[in-house]
Design an enzyme around this catalytic site. Structure first.
Site, mmCIF file in Angstrom:
data_model
loop_
_atom_site.group_PDB
_atom_site.id
_atom_site.type_symbol
_atom_site.label_atom_id
_atom_site.label_comp_id
_atom_site.label_asym_id
_atom_site.label_seq_id
_atom_site.Cartn_x
_atom_site.Cartn_y
_atom_site.Cartn_z
ATOM 1 N N GLU A 1 0.817 -1.204 0.000
ATOM 2 C CA GLU A 1 0.000 0.000 0.000
ATOM 3 C C GLU A 1 0.857 1.264 0.000
ATOM 4 O O GLU A 1 1.976 1.275 0.541
ATOM 5 C CB GLU A 1 -0.891 0.030 1.245
ATOM 6 C CG GLU A 1 -1.846 -1.150 1.336
ATOM 7 C CD GLU A 1 -2.514 -1.276 2.676
ATOM 8 O OE1 GLU A 1 -3.673 -1.739 2.708
ATOM 9 O OE2 GLU A 1 -1.890 -0.931 3.699
ATOM 10 N N ASP B 1 -7.568 -4.654 8.944
ATOM 11 C CA ASP B 1 -7.073 -3.456 8.274
ATOM 12 C C ASP B 1 -6.973 -3.596 6.762
ATOM 13 O O ASP B 1 -6.228 -2.867 6.109
ATOM 14 C CB ASP B 1 -5.703 -3.058 8.846
ATOM 15 C CG ASP B 1 -4.666 -4.163 8.691
ATOM 16 O OD1 ASP B 1 -4.995 -5.216 8.111
ATOM 17 O OD2 ASP B 1 -3.523 -3.961 9.135
#
Length: 346
Positions: free
Chosen positions: A62, A233
């Site tokens: 990410e 998450d």
């Protein structure tokens, strides 16, 4: 801080460890939480976007960008739960700050250790506004790499000094107890998730497996408890049974990201949640009564990393704990980049 335009300060892992130990872990966490709180108070100034994620079958990489209009920051971070079986970290990261007005980087830093610290500081900051007043006992489910940081942050910011610990891997709990020995905790190792929550005023879940999991079921959560859900998450990864969410007041960082990655991915897209910055600024009340179940659906947001880098950068002025990277081409004449290359050959 460094006048040479080609030079960017770099905080290595060694520098970061020395910085944390020089300041002291608990003081570092308190001051870092203060920087995050300050930035949450000016939340509306920031550019905000859900992190850019590249998913593989079991893992994710990410990028997390943000800017306050003066400084731009981004973090590279991965999540690879299977790494532990190969002797690698589940999460690694690095981060950069840059001057918005000229685009030049002003800081490059390791972010693996710093992410662990800022995650814990963020958890404790949320709990400061949401947990029952005077909370002293926390159940910590998942005793891996993040566990000790969470424990110390809750001790530093809230005075939590009793820990009930549980992990499906008993050796992780034993590791956690060894590392926290002598640091002011009364610790109990538990054998089941049901046992670990008994008597806890705060429940922290921080597990790593990337799957829809049910670490907590509704019958395990009593009235008045604050839940700090850290492990869920990314899409397809949760820790709490849906029924817990339906009877909790849910607080999040940035809804467009949390609805994709957090516990609330299990709920309708319009399910009511409260943004934590509104609680911190006093616009919305957090904990209203003793029986309320509060849930911080933590997924981590770029502004928190920005705050952490801002804090570290400020500490370098007095500590000098960084090295100079010759990172940017700086020709004598800005248009003569090729000439710079030719002169290097001479």
């Amino acid at each position: 801080m460094i006048p040479n335009l080609n030079i960017v300060p770099f905080v290595s892992v060694d520098h970061m460890m020395k910085l944390v130990l020089t300041i002291g872990v608990e003081r570092f966490l308190i001051e870092l939480a203060g920087y995050i709180e300050d930035d949450f108070r000016r939340w509306e100034l920031f550019d905000k976007t859900p992190r850019v994620a590249s998913h593989s079958a079991e893992d994710v990489i990410e990028l997390m960008p943000t800017s306050d209009g003066e400084v731009y920051g981004f973090k590279y971070v991965n999540g690879h739960p299977k790494n532990m079986r190969e002797g690698r970290q589940t999460v690694t990261a690095f981060d950069m700050l840059a001057d918005v007005h000229n685009g030049y980087p002003v800081l490059l830093s390791e972010m693996t250790i710093l992410t662990a610290l800022r995650t814990a500081a963020m958890s404790a900051l949320a709990a400061k506004h949401l947990a029952p007043a005077g909370s002293r006992c926390m159940a910590l489910i998942g005793n891996g790499a993040q566990a000790e940081f969470q424990a110390l942050a809750f001790k530093a910011l809230l005075g939590v000094d009793r820990l009930r610990l549980y992990d499906i891997d008993r050796s992780a709990t034993e590791k956690c107890i060894r590392n926290l020995a002598g640091l002011g905790f009364d610790m109990v190792a538990c054998t089941t998730a049901q046992e670990v929550v008994e008597g806890a005023e705060i429940i922290t879940t921080v597990t790593a497996d990337k799957q829809y999991a049910t670490i907590l079921t509704d019958n395990m959560v009593g009235a008045g408890v604050h839940i700090n859900a850290v492990g869920g998450d990314c899409p397809g990864k949760t820790e709490l049974h849906r029924d817990i969410l339906l009877r909790s007041d849910i607080f999040v960082e940035y809804p467009p990201q949390t609805r994709i990655e957090g516990e609330i991915q299990q709920l309708a897209p319009d399910h009511q949640v409260t943004e934590l910055w509104q609680v911190i600024t006093g616009a919305v009340k957090g904990r209203r009564d003793a029986g309320q179940v509060t849930l911080f659906d933590s997924v981590g947001f770029a502004i928190e990393d920005f705050s952490a880098l801002r804090y570290v950068r400020d500490q370098l002025i007095s500590t000098g704990l960084c090295q100079e990277l010759d990172m940017l081409a700086d020709p004598d004449e800005p248009r003569d980049l090729f000439g710079m290359l030719l002169r290097a050959a001479q």
